[in-house]
Design a protein around this motif. Structure first.
Motif, short mmCIF file in Angstrom:
data_model
loop_
_atom_site.label_atom_id
_atom_site.label_comp_id
_atom_site.label_asym_id
_atom_site.label_seq_id
_atom_site.Cartn_x
_atom_site.Cartn_y
_atom_site.Cartn_z
N ASP A 33 1.08 -1.24 0.06
CA ASP A 33 -0.09 -0.01 -0.21
C ASP A 33 0.80 1.23 0.30
O ASP A 33 0.25 2.24 0.44
N GLY A 34 2.00 1.25 -0.43
CA GLY A 34 2.78 2.38 -0.25
C GLY A 34 3.58 2.60 -1.75
O GLY A 34 3.74 2.24 -2.56
N GLU A 35 4.70 3.50 -1.52
CA GLU A 35 5.67 3.80 -2.48
C GLU A 35 6.65 2.86 -2.46
O GLU A 35 7.22 2.50 -1.34
N THR A 36 7.51 2.82 -3.89
CA THR A 36 8.77 2.16 -3.65
C THR A 36 9.78 2.72 -3.11
O THR A 36 10.19 3.95 -3.00
N VAL A 37 10.79 2.05 -2.45
CA VAL A 37 11.82 2.53 -1.29
C VAL A 37 12.96 1.66 -2.11
O VAL A 37 13.09 0.59 -1.98
N GLU A 38 14.03 2.63 -2.52
CA GLU A 38 15.22 1.86 -3.11
C GLU A 38 16.19 1.64 -1.68
O GLU A 38 16.19 2.67 -1.12
N HIS A 39 17.03 0.72 -1.94
CA HIS A 39 17.99 0.44 -0.81
C HIS A 39 19.12 -0.24 -1.56
O HIS A 39 18.90 -1.00 -2.52
N GLU A 40 20.24 -0.20 -0.66
CA GLU A 40 21.47 -0.59 -1.33
C GLU A 40 22.05 -2.05 -0.62
O GLU A 40 23.26 -2.27 -1.04
N SER A 49 2.32 3.91 8.24
CA SER A 49 2.09 5.35 7.47
C SER A 49 3.29 6.30 7.41
O SER A 49 3.35 7.02 6.79
N ALA A 50 4.74 5.81 7.73
CA ALA A 50 5.71 6.55 7.64
C ALA A 50 6.15 6.60 6.21
O ALA A 50 5.94 5.80 5.53
N ALA A 51 6.64 7.86 5.86
CA ALA A 51 7.06 8.29 4.46
C ALA A 51 8.58 7.99 4.66
O ALA A 51 9.24 8.46 5.22
N ILE A 52 8.94 7.04 3.71
CA ILE A 52 10.61 6.72 3.79
C ILE A 52 11.15 7.27 2.34
O ILE A 52 10.61 6.83 1.12
N THR A 53 12.06 7.98 2.23
CA THR A 53 12.67 8.49 1.14
C THR A 53 14.16 8.09 1.24
O THR A 53 14.88 8.33 1.92
N SER A 54 14.60 7.38 0.16
CA SER A 54 16.16 7.06 0.09
C SER A 54 16.91 8.23 -0.54
O SER A 54 16.45 8.76 -1.55
N GLN A 55 17.94 8.28 0.11
CA GLN A 55 18.98 9.30 -0.24
C GLN A 55 18.57 10.72 -0.61
O GLN A 55 18.64 11.42 -1.64
N ASP A 91 21.26 7.51 4.31
CA ASP A 91 20.54 6.54 3.44
C ASP A 91 19.05 6.89 3.15
O ASP A 91 18.52 6.58 2.42
N PHE A 92 18.61 7.38 4.39
CA PHE A 92 16.96 7.51 4.44
C PHE A 92 16.51 8.87 5.05
O PHE A 92 17.20 9.37 5.90
N ARG A 93 15.49 9.32 4.73
CA ARG A 93 14.65 10.35 5.64
C ARG A 93 13.23 9.65 5.99
O ARG A 93 12.60 9.11 4.94
N VAL A 94 13.08 9.57 7.03
CA VAL A 94 11.76 8.92 7.45
C VAL A 94 10.85 10.02 8.39
O VAL A 94 11.18 10.86 9.03
N VAL A 95 9.72 10.30 7.60
CA VAL A 95 8.79 11.28 8.11
C VAL A 95 7.77 10.39 8.68
O VAL A 95 7.01 9.55 8.12
N SER A 96 7.31 10.52 10.08
CA SER A 96 6.28 10.06 10.79
C SER A 96 5.50 10.89 11.54
O SER A 96 6.00 11.95 11.80
#
Length: 100
Positions: A19-26, A43-49, A65-70
């Motif tokens: 139910d969410g957006e794609t999150v890239e990881h290395e 419900s947290a929004a995770i943005t890579s780099q 690596d990430f920004r997490v907005v909750s």
């Protein structure tokens, strides 16, 4: 996403929750972080780099690596194995200070 050098820990891929957006990881460690974060707070929004910093007094750049907005707020997250963090602390510290 910045270019990743091949190593025994390289694992560039994407995580797409149902139910969410794609999150890239290395790495597998980063993948585990994304999975656990999604599990604990769907419900947290995770943005890579999400952003790039320059270390003060150096020409080196640092990309968390990430920004997490909750609901409690937002935070920048760097994923490292504890042993790597300890071994590379003198090199990583200026970058972490620039991000803070």
């Amino acid at each position: 996403m910045r270019r990743i050098r091949l190593s025994r820990r390289s694992h560039v891929t994407r995580f797409r929750p149902l139910d969410g957006e794609t999150v890239e990881h290395e790495s597998a460690l980063e993948r585990d972080f994304v999975l656990l974060t999604r599990f604990l707070d769907p419900s947290a929004a995770i943005t890579s780099q999400p952003i790039e910093f320059e270390s003060e007094g150096r020409s080196r750049r640092y990309t968390p690596d990430f920004r997490v907005v909750s609901s409690p707020g937002s935070e920048l997250v760097e994923i490292k194995y504890r042993a790597d963090l300890r071994a590379q602390w003198s090199r990583l510290r200026p970058a972490f200070e620039a991000a803070s």
